[in-house]
Write a protein that holds these residues in place. Structure first.
Motif, PDB file in Angstrom:
ATOM      1  N   GLU A  95      46.768  46.232  33.529  1.00 18.52           N
ATOM      2  CA  GLU A  95      45.554  46.818  34.102  1.00 18.52           C
ATOM      3  C   GLU A  95      44.300  46.382  33.352  1.00 18.52           C
ATOM      4  OE1 GLU A  95      43.715  50.820  36.038  1.00 18.52           O
ATOM      5  OE2 GLU A  95      45.675  50.935  35.089  1.00 18.52           O
ATOM      6  N   ALA A  96      44.339  46.379  32.037  1.00 21.42           N
ATOM      7  CA  ALA A  96      43.171  45.951  31.260  1.00 21.42           C
ATOM      8  C   ALA A  96      42.860  44.476  31.498  1.00 21.42           C
ATOM      9  CB  ALA A  96      43.400  46.213  29.774  1.00 21.42           C
ATOM     10  N   ARG A  97      43.900  43.658  31.634  1.00 21.06           N
ATOM     11  CA  ARG A  97      43.675  42.235  31.910  1.00 21.06           C
ATOM     12  C   ARG A  97      43.048  42.049  33.291  1.00 21.06           C
ATOM     13  NH1 ARG A  97      49.296  39.935  29.183  1.00 21.06           N
ATOM     14  NH2 ARG A  97      48.398  39.646  27.104  1.00 21.06           N
ATOM     15  N   ILE A  98      43.537  42.766  34.273  1.00 20.16           N
ATOM     16  CA  ILE A  98      42.962  42.669  35.619  1.00 20.16           C
ATOM     17  C   ILE A  98      41.504  43.119  35.594  1.00 20.16           C
ATOM     18  CG2 ILE A  98      43.013  43.633  37.955  1.00 20.16           C
ATOM     19  CD1 ILE A  98      46.101  43.680  37.699  1.00 20.16           C
ATOM     20  N   ASP A  99      41.219  44.226  34.937  1.00 22.32           N
ATOM     21  CA  ASP A  99      39.847  44.728  34.870  1.00 22.32           C
ATOM     22  C   ASP A  99      38.918  43.716  34.200  1.00 22.32           C
ATOM     23  OD1 ASP A  99      40.604  47.086  36.146  1.00 22.32           O
ATOM     24  OD2 ASP A  99      40.709  48.252  34.283  1.00 22.32           O
ATOM     25  N   GLY A 100      39.346  43.145  33.087  1.00 24.73           N
ATOM     26  CA  GLY A 100      38.537  42.147  32.385  1.00 24.73           C
ATOM     27  C   GLY A 100      38.313  40.905  33.216  1.00 24.73           C
ATOM     28  N   TRP A 101      39.354  40.471  33.905  1.00 21.02           N
ATOM     29  CA  TRP A 101      39.275  39.270  34.735  1.00 21.02           C
ATOM     30  C   TRP A 101      38.354  39.499  35.929  1.00 21.02           C
ATOM     31  CZ3 TRP A 101      42.178  37.754  39.418  1.00 21.02           C
ATOM     32  CH2 TRP A 101      42.181  36.382  39.657  1.00 21.02           C
ATOM     33  N   LEU A 102      38.504  40.632  36.590  1.00 21.10           N
ATOM     34  CA  LEU A 102      37.646  40.929  37.732  1.00 21.10           C
ATOM     35  C   LEU A 102      36.182  41.036  37.316  1.00 21.10           C
ATOM     36  CD1 LEU A 102      39.777  43.453  39.823  1.00 21.10           C
ATOM     37  CD2 LEU A 102      39.302  41.041  40.329  1.00 21.10           C
ATOM     38  N   ALA A 103      35.918  41.636  36.152  1.00 20.17           N
ATOM     39  CA  ALA A 103      34.534  41.716  35.660  1.00 20.17           C
ATOM     40  C   ALA A 103      33.960  40.319  35.455  1.00 20.17           C
ATOM     41  CB  ALA A 103      34.490  42.514  34.356  1.00 20.17           C
ATOM     42  N   GLN A 104      34.800  39.398  35.051  1.00 18.09           N
ATOM     43  CA  GLN A 104      34.392  38.013  34.802  1.00 18.09           C
ATOM     44  C   GLN A 104      34.134  37.245  36.100  1.00 18.09           C
ATOM     45  OE1 GLN A 104      37.256  35.863  32.325  1.00 18.09           O
ATOM     46  NE2 GLN A 104      36.935  34.060  33.575  1.00 18.09           N
ATOM     47  N   ILE A 105      34.939  37.462  37.132  1.00 15.43           N
ATOM     48  CA  ILE A 105      34.860  36.619  38.336  1.00 15.43           C
ATOM     49  C   ILE A 105      34.073  37.222  39.496  1.00 15.43           C
ATOM     50  CG2 ILE A 105      37.013  35.440  37.791  1.00 15.43           C
ATOM     51  CD1 ILE A 105      38.377  37.150  39.997  1.00 15.43           C
ATOM     52  N   GLU A 106      33.841  38.520  39.494  1.00 10.14           N
ATOM     53  CA  GLU A 106      33.205  39.150  40.658  1.00 10.14           C
ATOM     54  C   GLU A 106      31.875  38.506  41.037  1.00 10.14           C
ATOM     55  OE1 GLU A 106      33.762  43.541  41.779  1.00 10.14           O
ATOM     56  OE2 GLU A 106      34.036  43.492  39.578  1.00 10.14           O
ATOM     57  N   ALA A 107      31.024  38.235  40.063  1.00  5.07           N
ATOM     58  CA  ALA A 107      29.715  37.655  40.370  1.00  5.07           C
ATOM     59  C   ALA A 107      29.848  36.263  40.997  1.00  5.07           C
ATOM     60  CB  ALA A 107      28.857  37.589  39.114  1.00  5.07           C
ATOM     61  N   GLU A 108      30.875  35.518  40.582  1.00  5.30           N
ATOM     62  CA  GLU A 108      31.054  34.168  41.124  1.00  5.30           C
ATOM     63  C   GLU A 108      31.678  34.200  42.525  1.00  5.30           C
ATOM     64  OE1 GLU A 108      31.769  30.917  38.251  1.00  5.30           O
ATOM     65  OE2 GLU A 108      32.646  32.538  37.064  1.00  5.30           O
ATOM     66  N   LEU A 109      32.471  35.232  42.797  1.00  7.62           N
ATOM     67  CA  LEU A 109      33.081  35.344  44.118  1.00  7.62           C
ATOM     68  C   LEU A 109      32.164  35.988  45.127  1.00  7.62           C
ATOM     69  CD1 LEU A 109      36.695  36.448  43.134  1.00  7.62           C
ATOM     70  CD2 LEU A 109      35.982  34.208  43.952  1.00  7.62           C
ATOM     71  N   MET A 110      31.201  36.787  44.633  1.00 10.84           N
ATOM     72  CA  MET A 110      30.283  37.492  45.529  1.00 10.84           C
ATOM     73  C   MET A 110      28.832  37.215  45.108  1.00 10.84           C
ATOM     74  SD  MET A 110      32.247  41.138  45.857  1.00 10.84           S
ATOM     75  CE  MET A 110      32.169  41.468  44.112  1.00 10.84           C
ATOM     76  N   PRO A 111      28.336  36.010  45.371  1.00 12.15           N
ATOM     77  CA  PRO A 111      26.977  35.653  44.915  1.00 12.15           C
ATOM     78  C   PRO A 111      25.900  36.491  45.606  1.00 12.15           C
ATOM     79  CG  PRO A 111      27.919  33.895  46.251  1.00 12.15           C
ATOM     80  CD  PRO A 111      28.957  34.948  46.104  1.00 12.15           C
TER      81      PRO A 111
END
Length: 177
Positions: free
Chosen positions: A161-177
């Motif tokens: 869960e912590a890995r998913i949360d960290g990863w999503l925080a990292q990629i969200e801006a790039e996936l949803m400009p």
């Protein structure tokens, strides 16, 4: 705003569960996850932002019928992209693997999917550090980073869960400009 498409391949159902967990965390930003063996090329290409998931099977193979799955999966889907231009697509990849039982091909599927998509013009985001994993080799590693998010539900489920949360925080801006 366009939604994020989430597609997964699975053998045991673990990858589907992680895809559903990611979709839940993204809320309205993502459509429900779809098994890659049950989609069409046009359904896949309809998204400009995608999150893709896959386990690594056997000796570093993608899931598919040649490794005993009863339905098509990544092995059968990726060749359909041969004539597709994926320029403009932003893609993040997660993979499930067992770093103790398969230390020489840990999450190889991430690398296989990455290479197939980059060769067709896609931009892949979401690299993840190799620190915290114990494995001998992986086609998903570039330098000191994985080409996507590795998940080991067998040996490190408490970290998922912590890995998913960290990863999503990292990629969200790039996936949803």
């Amino acid at each position: 705003m366009a939604k994020i498409g989430i597609f997964f391949g699975t053998d045991t159902g673990r990858t589907r569960l992680i895809a559903k967990q990611i979709a839940k965390k993204l809320g309205d930003a993502a459509d429900p996850p779809v098994n890659i063996g049950r989609t069409t090329l046009s359904g896949f290409l309809a998204y400009d932002a995608l999150i893709l998931g896959s386990p690594t099977l056997g000796d570093g193979e993608l899931p598919g019928q040649s490794v005993g799955l009863s339905q098509p999966s990544w092995e059968e889907f990726l060749p359909q992209l041969a004539e597709s231009d994926l320029s403009g697509k932003v893609i993040a990849i997660f993979g499930l693997g067992d770093q103790k039982k398969y230390p020489d091909e840990f999450v190889d599927a991430i690398g296989l999917i990455h290479d197939a998509l980059v060769s067709r013009g896609a931009r892949v985001v979401g690299r993840w550090p190799i620190a915290g994993y114990e494995f001998a080799g992986s086609q998903a590693v570039d330098g000191d980073e994985f080409l996507g998010l590795p998940i080991d539900q067998i040996n490190q489920p408490v970290l998922t869960e912590a890995r998913i949360d960290g990863w999503l925080a990292q990629i969200e801006a790039e996936l949803m400009p």
